[in-house]
Design a protein around this motif. Sequence first.
Motif, PDB file in Angstrom:
ATOM      1  N   GLU A  70       0.838  -1.212   0.000  1.00  0.00           N
ATOM      2  CA  GLU A  70       0.000   0.000   0.000  1.00  0.00           C
ATOM      3  C   GLU A  70       0.868   1.257   0.000  1.00  0.00           C
ATOM      4  O   GLU A  70       0.574   2.236  -0.669  1.00  0.00           O
ATOM      5  CB  GLU A  70      -0.923  -0.002   1.217  1.00  0.00           C
ATOM      6  CG  GLU A  70      -1.906   1.131   1.267  1.00  0.00           C
ATOM      7  CD  GLU A  70      -2.953   1.111   0.160  1.00  0.00           C
ATOM      8  OE1 GLU A  70      -3.420   2.189  -0.218  1.00  0.00           O
ATOM      9  OE2 GLU A  70      -3.303   0.028  -0.335  1.00  0.00           O
TER      10      GLU A  70
ATOM     11  N   SER B  61       3.804   1.697  -1.282  1.00  0.00           N
ATOM     12  CA  SER B  61       4.647   1.932  -2.454  1.00  0.00           C
ATOM     13  C   SER B  61       3.964   1.736  -3.801  1.00  0.00           C
ATOM     14  O   SER B  61       4.565   2.014  -4.826  1.00  0.00           O
ATOM     15  CB  SER B  61       5.867   1.019  -2.386  1.00  0.00           C
ATOM     16  OG  SER B  61       5.466  -0.328  -2.424  1.00  0.00           O
ATOM     17  N   LYS B  62       2.714   1.327  -3.826  1.00  0.00           N
ATOM     18  CA  LYS B  62       2.075   0.959  -5.096  1.00  0.00           C
ATOM     19  C   LYS B  62       1.963   2.100  -6.106  1.00  0.00           C
ATOM     20  O   LYS B  62       2.057   1.872  -7.294  1.00  0.00           O
ATOM     21  CB  LYS B  62       0.708   0.326  -4.856  1.00  0.00           C
ATOM     22  CG  LYS B  62      -0.331   1.279  -4.327  1.00  0.00           C
ATOM     23  CD  LYS B  62      -1.664   0.592  -4.156  1.00  0.00           C
ATOM     24  CE  LYS B  62      -2.681   1.617  -3.678  1.00  0.00           C
ATOM     25  NZ  LYS B  62      -4.000   1.093  -3.654  1.00  0.00           N
ATOM     26  N   ASP B  63       1.785   3.323  -5.684  1.00  0.00           N
ATOM     27  CA  ASP B  63       1.616   4.439  -6.614  1.00  0.00           C
ATOM     28  C   ASP B  63       2.753   5.455  -6.524  1.00  0.00           C
ATOM     29  O   ASP B  63       2.601   6.585  -6.977  1.00  0.00           O
ATOM     30  CB  ASP B  63       0.281   5.154  -6.345  1.00  0.00           C
ATOM     31  CG  ASP B  63      -0.913   4.260  -6.631  1.00  0.00           C
ATOM     32  OD1 ASP B  63      -0.843   3.468  -7.592  1.00  0.00           O
ATOM     33  OD2 ASP B  63      -1.911   4.352  -5.899  1.00  0.00           O
ATOM     34  N   THR B  64       3.886   5.066  -5.964  1.00  0.00           N
ATOM     35  CA  THR B  64       4.976   6.014  -5.779  1.00  0.00           C
ATOM     36  C   THR B  64       5.923   6.023  -6.972  1.00  0.00           C
ATOM     37  O   THR B  64       6.032   5.050  -7.699  1.00  0.00           O
ATOM     38  CB  THR B  64       5.800   5.700  -4.520  1.00  0.00           C
ATOM     39  OG1 THR B  64       6.338   4.388  -4.656  1.00  0.00           O
ATOM     40  CG2 THR B  64       4.965   5.783  -3.272  1.00  0.00           C
ATOM     41  N   GLU B  65       6.598   7.133  -7.156  1.00  0.00           N
ATOM     42  CA  GLU B  65       7.627   7.244  -8.178  1.00  0.00           C
ATOM     43  C   GLU B  65       9.015   7.095  -7.570  1.00  0.00           C
ATOM     44  O   GLU B  65       9.971   6.774  -8.262  1.00  0.00           O
ATOM     45  CB  GLU B  65       7.509   8.586  -8.900  1.00  0.00           C
ATOM     46  CG  GLU B  65       6.216   8.699  -9.697  1.00  0.00           C
ATOM     47  CD  GLU B  65       6.104  10.021 -10.426  1.00  0.00           C
ATOM     48  OE1 GLU B  65       7.138  10.683 -10.633  1.00  0.00           O
ATOM     49  OE2 GLU B  65       4.985  10.380 -10.782  1.00  0.00           O
TER      50      GLU B  65
END
Length: 70
Positions: free
Chosen positions: A33, A35-39
Amino acid sequence: MINNKKSPIIDPEMQEYPATKDVNLTATTDDFEASKDTEYAVISTPTNYDPEKTTLIQKLVRQLSQMFFQ
């Protein structure tokens, strides 16, 4: 606290900012959760950590690498 727009840092500006501004901060202990949408990811360590004992940091880097490069 962070999920409720409250800063855990005791400082007037740090407490006021998330409470009064439109911020997008979320705290979680779920690795996927988090790190799923991180750059990119920032790994914070204490300033007095023992450089000979980096097992937990190495484990975290491996987990993040697996999530980012699936």
